[in-house]
Design an enzyme around this catalytic site. Sequence first.
Site, short mmCIF file in Angstrom:
data_model
loop_
_atom_site.label_atom_id
_atom_site.label_comp_id
_atom_site.label_asym_id
_atom_site.label_seq_id
_atom_site.Cartn_x
_atom_site.Cartn_y
_atom_site.Cartn_z
N PRO A 93 26.53 42.92 44.01
CA PRO A 93 25.97 43.27 42.70
C PRO A 93 25.61 44.75 42.59
CG PRO A 93 24.40 41.95 43.98
CD PRO A 93 25.70 41.92 44.71
N GLU A 105 20.89 37.22 51.83
CA GLU A 105 20.22 38.31 51.13
C GLU A 105 21.08 39.54 50.98
OE1 GLU A 105 17.24 40.18 49.01
OE2 GLU A 105 17.42 38.08 49.61
N ASP A 110 47.29 43.64 26.85
CA ASP A 110 46.02 42.93 26.99
C ASP A 110 44.86 43.76 26.44
OD1 ASP A 110 47.00 40.68 28.20
OD2 ASP A 110 46.73 41.44 30.23
N ARG A 126 48.03 38.95 38.31
CA ARG A 126 48.81 38.82 37.07
C ARG A 126 49.47 40.13 36.67
NH1 ARG A 126 46.61 40.17 32.31
NH2 ARG A 126 47.50 38.37 31.26
#
Length: 237
Positions: A88, A115, A168, A153
């Site tokens: 994160p 953690e 896209d 992809r």
Amino acid sequence: MRIDVLTLFPEMFTGVFGSSILKKAAEKESVSYHLTNFRDFSANKHKTVDDYPYGGGAGMVLKPQPIFDAVSHVRKESVESRVILLCPQGERFNQRKAEELAKEDHLIFICGHYEGYDERIREQIVTDEISIGDFVLTGGELAAMVIIDSVVRLLPGVLGNEHSALEDSFSTGLLEHPHYTRPADFRGMKVPDILLSGNHSKIEEWRLNESLKRTKDRRPDLYENYINAQKEKNRTE
């Protein structure tokens, strides 16, 4: 492309790699997937991969030794690898990053739990730290699946229509225009006349205008970036 995933839960990837576009890409030999449980590389007799953090604190931290040895093992066939830590704290993932990674021959994904990671993992073996958003997951597996799907992809020959990926959302800097298919009139809701006209230049103009309108309404940040980029392009031409 070779993709290695280092994870404590390799079974999570079975359905993902064995379905849809990711399965077809492997069948076409555009990509090969390899799953490694880095617990297998633990030198501890109990096969533990985590320990308490120095200095105290909540949670457990992934030890460096199992991950260092697992990365060394999967790197044997390809020394030039991008080693991606799902975290994160990492760089926010986007389409540009997907396009960048799609040019590589070998990607290694490290999926963490607990953690966090021993900092020496980040410092010594990782080339990229990537986050898929400002939220916390139980582990890195779902984030790895998202990134792998978006990268695979883009590989040549994977999609049936080579222009699909180029058009896209985000690839052009704008959100994609609306799409319609048959029937032309569904319960009184009609397809815009321009799409039935056969006038391809007018259709492309309509699609661009719709992309601009949709991006301005839904993602004003992208719209502003696009407009500024166009202004800069016009100045340099």
